[in-house]
Design an enzyme around this catalytic site. Structure first.
Site, mmCIF file in Angstrom:
data_model
loop_
_atom_site.group_PDB
_atom_site.id
_atom_site.type_symbol
_atom_site.label_atom_id
_atom_site.label_comp_id
_atom_site.label_asym_id
_atom_site.label_seq_id
_atom_site.Cartn_x
_atom_site.Cartn_y
_atom_site.Cartn_z
ATOM 1 N N ASP A 49 -4.821 -3.336 4.945
ATOM 2 C CA ASP A 49 -5.337 -2.893 6.240
ATOM 3 C C ASP A 49 -6.844 -3.079 6.365
ATOM 4 O O ASP A 49 -7.342 -3.412 7.429
ATOM 5 C CB ASP A 49 -4.922 -1.441 6.538
ATOM 6 C CG ASP A 49 -5.097 -0.524 5.339
ATOM 7 O OD1 ASP A 49 -5.797 -0.922 4.389
ATOM 8 O OD2 ASP A 49 -4.549 0.578 5.346
ATOM 9 N N ASP A 58 -9.313 -6.532 2.379
ATOM 10 C CA ASP A 58 -7.993 -6.967 1.950
ATOM 11 C C ASP A 58 -7.704 -8.403 2.387
ATOM 12 O O ASP A 58 -6.765 -9.032 1.910
ATOM 13 C CB ASP A 58 -6.899 -6.064 2.550
ATOM 14 C CG ASP A 58 -6.881 -4.692 1.899
ATOM 15 O OD1 ASP A 58 -7.377 -4.580 0.769
ATOM 16 O OD2 ASP A 58 -6.383 -3.749 2.530
ATOM 17 N N ASP A 112 0.857 -1.181 0.000
ATOM 18 C CA ASP A 112 0.000 0.000 0.000
ATOM 19 C C ASP A 112 0.885 1.220 0.000
ATOM 20 O O ASP A 112 2.029 1.157 0.437
ATOM 21 C CB ASP A 112 -0.816 0.057 1.297
ATOM 22 C CG ASP A 112 -1.909 -0.971 1.304
ATOM 23 O OD1 ASP A 112 -2.322 -1.383 0.220
ATOM 24 O OD2 ASP A 112 -2.339 -1.338 2.412
#
Ligand code: ATP
Length: 887
Positions: A619, A623, A328
């Site tokens: 997070d 996901d 990310d």
């Protein structure tokens, strides 16, 4: 009574539990209830008690045979032998016990670290506590991704849905409501106003009051049905177990040859029996699995100190093989410290300041941004993150309002919130329905410009609402691009007046655009360094972000992870690619922008199809599937949800990209260490078996007595091997490409090294033995002492070679692993003791050696080191000087 909470209203439930929805319990009351009711925990299955671990050390087959042999020697009157064998067996067991006990303890520590937490309202303030400390009457906040920590009655819901598969087996998520359920006997699945321990929030937000905790919860009543997760063995552990079996058979075969030839030569049966058993004990590397666990577990503890919690041991091994890191952006590569630097409302871009709000549209823009917001920021000077709670994007908006002379607290007082559609990565927007004191109702929306602009039919300019036309659309998206090019995260802010009752479906349609807000999120400097290091180590870093592609590119370039030929692709573009097309391009795509969680799953699969080993961060709740699919799922410790953490193999407690690279380095180092002590243990064992085998083969007397063999095993296999397990990483672990997960443990020349060194140890020991008797005319007992010394010292010297994969021990530094030095020193001390302490020398049947004898022993066992030292200390400097003068 306990079952009937669902028939009450929320208010009635709170009254019964003597709590309130906005202030919760006070701390003293909560403490009192905790004392009375006990921890909110499902009582875990029985733990293995320490004495059972200790006893299990004696269950090994060979150890049992050895104990049998002791009884035999005792019966034959060899009391000294018997006592010594017992002492050695117990010392071995103690070592094994310490190893296993430590491993067990570190797994427990891990469990503590990953214990679930709850957001509880106490004394009117939200705080995060360990879920274990919840009591009935506690008011808790719930949001998407939370694992529900106790059974609760809901008192507030905003689009709340839960996944109750863990409890009811129902895989569809369940929409939650507040109304009482009339049927007192309604099954758990139909109690829509309740949430249950162990289930998870899949959407929305809510508030609830705890009604049951611990074993009183629905989950508690079925706890006996749940089995503790089995600790999975790592692939390496499995392979080593297999190898261990082969070695057992091989050693037994050789032992048989030694025993049979001995008997033919007329050695006494009892002597040969004991020799056989001792040799088998020495030859079988029974410590191997425990040391592997120790190396893994200690590595895990080092990683915890470096902010990475590995939840499953096999992950440690996989880490070392990682080839791709999909990460990310926000918070992992960047600091997740958002600051609004630009606002566009009307015709110019301004910074947050008191003069900016002279424009009424800017004022309205900021007011809307404060209303469509869940962050809680205490009034303070400057931007004090300690006084702010919530999403940094939203905190930044509140700060921007404050910097522009507005009072976010006043705005909050002016309006009453009547509804909310929470932010979700998939939707990239959030909406709030609020009404002011003049009873003006409106929906306030904020989100990614690409999803908000198409929903805007109007634009507000200087208190006037005008229709959105082509030109204005164009203008807005140009401003968006310009901000994104400067690495800003951009949000569009809009609203919609509401008349009468409108359904949620209409809230985000026909909006009035107020403007755009751009915020900067600086890169983490250590992440920039880590990207470089990852590249050197043959790892590829791929950025996956919900942000705009231009923002992503700008950040990617700033961080030095984008080369000119690298591609950027967006979620919608990815949707148009077939799996085959993606497989073809995946290696060139370095940035995925505007993606939502399902895209992550495709990216993982495409890389895995290429044979790559993928680490993937995440997070949000959604996901979790991608994290599970990845070889190493990495969850964020700070911003990650419970569900994500549970799906992950590793948790970053600092949410930092650099920590992933650190963990990969540690993973490689741990594997190196496992190779080091396998190299050490196996070559030692080859040496030991070979001495005995060759002696039998050439018709020589036994070079070592059974007790001596056991002694060799004790001082060489125990501490030195453990010290290798904790060796510091060799310099250069990150200078080579990742190893293949299918690579044999003996790859890269390890097998040859083991064989060569084993033969060397065996042959030199035997030569010393033979020479001692024939050339120097020593008696058998003294020659055996010479052989014993040579065998032990050559193994102990080998510790330092085993530490250095392809360098000499001097390059690595003799003292860079103090444990190895101490282990070797203590083993030498024990050797000296059994030679010179009279009582011990009687037991171990040794003779004292002269200085000259020692010189021979040391030369015979250490000549490899001597050669290396001559090369490093004498030849290299000379060569350097020669080369220097030549040039
Ligand atoms: P990364 O994947 O790099 O961590 P991210 O997950 O933070 O990025 P998201 O949170 O999914 O990205 O955000 C995607 C887009 O949604 C952002 O670019 C922004 O425009 C919008 N957005 C982010 N946060 C909010 C919010 N709280 N309310 C409304 N819109 C938001």
């Amino acid at each position: 009574m306990a079952e009937l909470w669902h028939t009450l209203t929320g208010e009635e439930t709170l009254i019964q539990l003597r709590s309130t929805g906005d202030r919760g319990l006070n701390q003293a009351e909560a403490d009192a209830r905790l004392r009375e009711i006990g921890l909110n925990a499902i009582v875990a299955a029985d733990k293995t008690p320490w004495w059972s671990i200790f006893l299990s050390q004696f269950q090994d087959f060979m150890v049992l045979v050895l104990i049998g042999a002791t009884i035999v020697s005792f019966l034959l009157g060899e009391v000294g032998d018997a006592i010594t064998i017992v002492a050695i067996v117990i010392m071995n067991a103690a070592l094994g016990f310490i190893q296993e006990y430590r491993a067990e303890k570190s797994v427990e520590t891990l469990k503590q670290l990953t214990a679930p937490e709850a957001h509880v309202v106490r004394d009117g303030a939200v705080q995060t506590i360990r879920a274990e400390e919840l009591v009935p009457g506690d008011v808790i906040e719930l949001e998407a991704g939370d694992r529900i920590p106790a059974d609760c009655r809901l008192i507030e819901v905003w689009g709340l849905k839960t996944d109750e598969a863990a409890l009811t087996g129902e895989s569809q998520s369940v929409r939650k409501t507040l109304a009482p359920v009339e049927d007192p006997d309604a099954p758990v699945a139909d109690r829509r106003n309740m949430v249950y321990m162990g289930t998870a929030v899949s959407h929305g937000r809510g508030r609830a009051v705890v009604v049951q905790t611990g074993m009183q919860t629905e989950m508690g009543t079925i706890a006996h049905l749940m089995r503790e997760a089995v600790e999975d063995q790592t692939p390496l552990q499995r392979r080593l177990e297999h190898l261990g079996k082969i070695l057992v058979y091989l050693s037994l075969l050789i032992v048989l040859v030694v025993v049979v030839t001995g008997l033919f030569r007329g050695e006494p049966l009892y002597q040969m029996f004991l020799t056989g058993v001792s040799l088998a004990v020495a030859a079988i590397p029974e410590g191997l699995p425990a040391i592997v666990t120790i190396a893994l577990a200690l590595g895990v503890q080092r990683m915890i100190r470096a902010h990475a919690i590995v939840r499953r041991l096999p992950a440690v091994e996989t880490l070392g093989c990682t080839t791709v890191i999909c990460t990310d952006k926000t918070g992992t590569l960047t600091k997740n410290q958002m600051t609004v630097t630009a606002m566009w409302a009307g015709d110019k871009i301004v910074e947050p300041s008191a003069s900016a709000t002279q424009d009424p549209t800017v004022r309205k823009l900021l007011t809307s941004a404060v209303l469509c917001n869940n962050a809680v920021v205490a009034p303070s000077r400057g931007h004090d993150s300690d006084k702010a709670q919530g999403d940094p994007t939203e905190i930044a908006l509140i700060w921007a309002a404050g910097d522009s002379g507005l009072s976010p607290q006043d705005i909050a007082r002016e309006y009453v919130r009547q509804g909310e559609i929470p932010f979700e990565s998939e939707r990239q927007r959030m909406a709030v329905l609020a009404v002011d004191r003049q009873n003006h109702k409106a929906v306030y929306v904020k989100g990614a410009p690409d999803v908000i602009l198409p929903r805007c039919r109007f634009v507000e300019r200087a208190d006037r609402v005008i229709p959105m036309d082509r030109r204005l659309q164009q203008q807005a998206s140009e401003v968006n691009d310009r901000m994104a090019d400067e690495a800003l995260r951009v949000l569009a802010i809009a609203y919609r007046p509401v008349r009468g009752d409108e359904s949620e479906d209409q809230w985000e349609e026909d909006l009035v655009l107020l403007g755009l807000v751009g915020m900067i999120d600086p890169p983490r400097p250590e992440a920039i360094h880590a990207i470089k290091e990852a590249k050197r180590a043959g790892l590829r870093t791929v950025m996956i972000t919900g942000d705009h592609p231009k923002t992503a590119r700008a950040i990617g370039e700033k961080m030095g992870m984008l080369a000119p030929q690298d591609e950027i692709i967006t979620g919608p573009e990815l949707d148009r690619l077939t799996d085959e097309e993606l497989d073809e391009r995946v290696e060139h795509i370095r940035v995925y922008a505007r993606v939502s969680p399902p895209h992550k799953l495709r990216v993982v699969r495409a890389w895995k199809a290429k044979g790559d080993v993928v680490a993937m961060t995440g997070d949000g709740v959604n996901d979790a599937p991608a994290l599970k699919e990845a070889d190493i799922g990495v969850a964020m410790g700070k911003t990650g949800t419970d569900v994500t953490k549970e799906a992950s193999a590793m948790i970053l407690t600092d949410d930092n990209f650099a920590t992933i690279v650190r963990a990969i380095e540690e993973g490689r180092a741990i594997y190196d260490n496992i190779r080091k002590f396998i190299r050490y243990l196996l070559s030692c064992n080859v040496g030991e078996v070979l001495v005995m085998f060759l002696a039998a083969f050439f018709g020589l007397p036994l070079p070592l007595l059974p007790i001596q063999i056991l002694f060799v095993n004790l001082v060489t296999d125990g501490l030195p091997a453990m010290a290798l397990g904790v060796d510091p990483p060799n310099p250069g672990v990150m200078d080579r490409p990742p190893r293949s997960p299918n690579e044999s443990i003996f790859a890269r020349g390890l097998g040859t090294k083991i064989a060569f060194r084993g033969i060397l140890i065996g042959v030199s020991t035997l030569l010393v033995f033979v020479w001692s008797m024939s050339i120097w005319g020593m008696g058998l007992r003294e020659a055996r002492t010479m052989a014993l010394g040579t065998l032990i010292l050559s193994q102990l010297f080998h510790v330092f070679d085993a530490r250095a994969e392809d360098r000499s021990f001097l390059e690595i530094g003799l003292f860079s692993n103090i444990w190895a030095v101490l282990a070797v020193a203590s083993s030498i001390a024990m050797l000296v003791a059994i030679i010179y302490v009279p009582a011990l020398s009687t037991l171990f049947k040794t003779d004292p050696l002269s200085a000259m004898d020692w010189l021979v022993v040391i030369l015979a066992s250490g000549f490899i080191q001597l050669l290396a030292a001559v090369r490093d200390v004498v030849l290299r400097p000379i060569r350097r000087v020669v080369r220097g003068t030549a040039s």
